[in-house]
Scaffold this active site. Structure first.
Site, short mmCIF file in Angstrom:
data_model
loop_
_atom_site.label_atom_id
_atom_site.label_comp_id
_atom_site.label_asym_id
_atom_site.label_seq_id
_atom_site.Cartn_x
_atom_site.Cartn_y
_atom_site.Cartn_z
N CYS A 157 0.86 -1.19 0.00
CA CYS A 157 0.00 0.00 0.00
C CYS A 157 0.89 1.22 0.00
O CYS A 157 1.71 1.40 0.89
CB CYS A 157 -0.91 0.00 1.23
SG CYS A 157 -1.83 1.54 1.38
N ASN A 302 -3.50 19.22 19.98
CA ASN A 302 -2.70 19.41 18.76
C ASN A 302 -2.51 20.89 18.42
O ASN A 302 -1.42 21.32 18.08
CB ASN A 302 -3.41 18.68 17.61
CG ASN A 302 -2.66 18.70 16.30
OD1 ASN A 302 -1.45 18.56 16.27
ND2 ASN A 302 -3.39 18.85 15.21
N ASP A 366 -12.45 22.68 15.21
CA ASP A 366 -11.96 21.55 14.40
C ASP A 366 -12.90 20.37 14.63
O ASP A 366 -12.53 19.36 15.22
CB ASP A 366 -10.53 21.20 14.82
CG ASP A 366 -9.95 20.06 13.98
OD1 ASP A 366 -10.54 19.72 12.93
OD2 ASP A 366 -8.91 19.51 14.38
N CYS A 392 -13.26 18.92 7.89
CA CYS A 392 -13.04 17.71 7.10
C CYS A 392 -14.26 17.40 6.24
O CYS A 392 -14.36 16.33 5.65
CB CYS A 392 -12.68 16.53 8.00
SG CYS A 392 -13.90 16.19 9.26
#
Ligand SMILES: C[S@@+](CC[C@H](N)C(=O)[O-])C[C@H]1O[C@@H](n2cnc3c(N)ncnc32)[C@H](O)[C@@H]1O
Length: 435
Positions: A157, A302, A366, A392
């Site tokens: 992969c 993060n 987020d 996203c």
């Protein structure tokens, strides 16, 4: 089903080619705008059809030879036939189109996309496992593209981190040697710079023989990194087999912060892009020493920790107790003391109202794919001068952005990020200011 030549007009939002014939819209997997292709129908409904390419008669200049031998069969990627620069260019067009159609708005400025490693970028993955009697072998990999009930037979992969790719074959052989191979249903993989963690989901208890094989495998020298093996019986809490719990970590470009996480925690799957994204978010927030920033959906910190190094205070909010605990630990391990983390379900109006008692002048969002609807509906309770939104899912970004506009915010900037190269996922950033 018939095969016929069509001209591809444009891309759909999931980057399939769109052609029209006899009033019907056809979504063609693997086709690029301006190409002439012959197609084979895979689905035909009253007003639309789906098809795949039989032959490319006139190819786009953006068409490239896919790197992976399993492309087309494996459902892990869908865009390897399109060069990486065009992928992100088209994703930018998808974002702007969705903002216009769904959110009825456009950003004042479109910033250049963020792009990092385009191969071997995925440091996390969930691989399916199945013993196939007819083939007398274990299949380990992603689902097939056309027949998702089957697992694609893959040997390599190109999007998985190199060390994860290197263990695919030996891992399948290991599973095949186990007495209870039919009881293994999934392997979750997480990697950092030092270790690869494999979380093996077993639907039945494993006999001592199998455990001994797993121990021998964990000591092999297949890759330079440590192997850490976990078992996860029947969806229960995973536990390490031969070691202590694996505390993984990644470094931020920003002030060399170290973020620690456990393999099942949420972390961004593409660490090289994540580093650029954190820098960009910090830059866009244009922080100064008086700023108080609310970081909603903060995960393990993060963004919260880098931001905290440049402002007065950060308040990080997360729906998972475990992540809040992790964020606290990350703050103290990095000697950062101007952050607070709390657990709230951000889908609840009551949470949003309780949070609005905190004074903040900038907000970072987020959210997961479902977006941040409750927060944006109640934005007047916070009235920050700036909101940076990491998304996203362009559809929920557009929905939320339209609500912000109704509350006197302006979308100043937007950009796309190549977080999931070779897939149709569109990750983006948008900056809003109060007018
Ligand atoms: C896209 S991740 C972002 C995490 C973090 N900002 C990062 O960059 O690693 C979304 C986060 O939202 C959290 N989350 C999901 N649903 C939530 C909810 N209803 N309330 C609060 N947090 C939620 C998840 O646990 C996850 O950590």
């Amino acid at each position: 089903l018939s095969s016929e030549a069509v001209v591809v007009e444009k891309f759909s939002h999931d980057l399939r080619g769109i052609a029209r014939q006899n009033g019907k819209t056809i979504f063609i997997d693997g086709a690029i705008p301006d190409e002439t292709v012959t197609i084979t129908y895979t689905k035909s409904k009253k007003d639309y059809a789906e098809a795949r390419i039989s032959e490319v008669l006139e190819a786009s200049v953006a068409r490239v030879e896919p790197e992976c031998p399993h492309f087309g069969v494996c459902g892990g990627c869908s865009l390897q036939h399109l060069d990486a620069a065009s992928q992100i260019k088209y994703k930018e067009a998808v974002l702007l189109d969705i903002l216009a159609r769904v959110g009825h708005l456009q950003p004042k400025q479109v910033l250049p996309p963020l792009q990092a490693a385009i191969w071997n970028y995925r440091h996390k993955a969930r691989l399916s496992v199945r013993y196939v009697e007819k083939k007398s072998k274990i299949l380990l990999g992603f689902r097939e593209k056309l027949y998702p009930r089957y697992i694609a037979e893959i040997h390599t992969c190109k999007v998985l981190a190199k060390d994860i790719d290197a263990v695919l074959k030996p891992l399948a052989l290991l599973l095949e040697s186990m007495v209870k191979m039919r009881a293994i249903s999934q392997i979750e993989v997480a990697a950092d710079d030092a270790s690869v963690v494999l979380i093996i989901r077993n639907l039945e208890d494993l006999p001592d023989d199998d455990i001994a094989k797993l121990r021998a495998f964990s000591q092999l020298d297949i890759i330079p990194k440590n192997f850490i093996l976990y078992l996860q019986p029947n969806n229960a809490e995973p536990y390490p087999l031969f070691t202590d719990k694996a505390l993984l970590s990644y470094k931020n470009y920003f002030r060399n912060l170290n973020l620690y996480f456990y393999p099942t925690d949420f972390t961004q799957v593409n660490p090289s892009l994540n580093k650029l994204m954190v820098l960009k978010v910090v830059e866009l927030l244009a922080l100064d020493a008086d700023d108080v920033v609310l970081d909603l959906f903060c995960g393990i910190g993060n963004f919260s920790l880098p931001i905290a190094t440049l402002c007065h205070k950060v308040i990080g909010i997360e729906g998972s107790d475990l992540m809040v605990e992790r964020a606290h630990n990350n703050a103290s391990l990095n000697n950062i003391d101007n952050v607070e983390f709390y657990c709230y379900n951000l889908e609840l109006t009551s949470s949003i109202k309780a949070l609005s008692l905190n004074k903040c002048n900038k907000v970072l969002l987020d959210p997961p794919r479902s977006g941040a609807l409750e927060f944006v509906k109640n934005i007047d309770l916070f009235a920050p001068k700036m909101i940076v939104y990491v998304s996203c899912n362009p559809l929920t970004l557009a929905r939320d952005a339209e609500i912000l506009l109704q509350h006197n915010y302006v979308m100043q900037q937007a950009l796309v990020m190549d977080m999931f190269t070779h897939t149709s996922h569109v990750e983006s950033l948008a900056v809003f200011t109060r007018s």
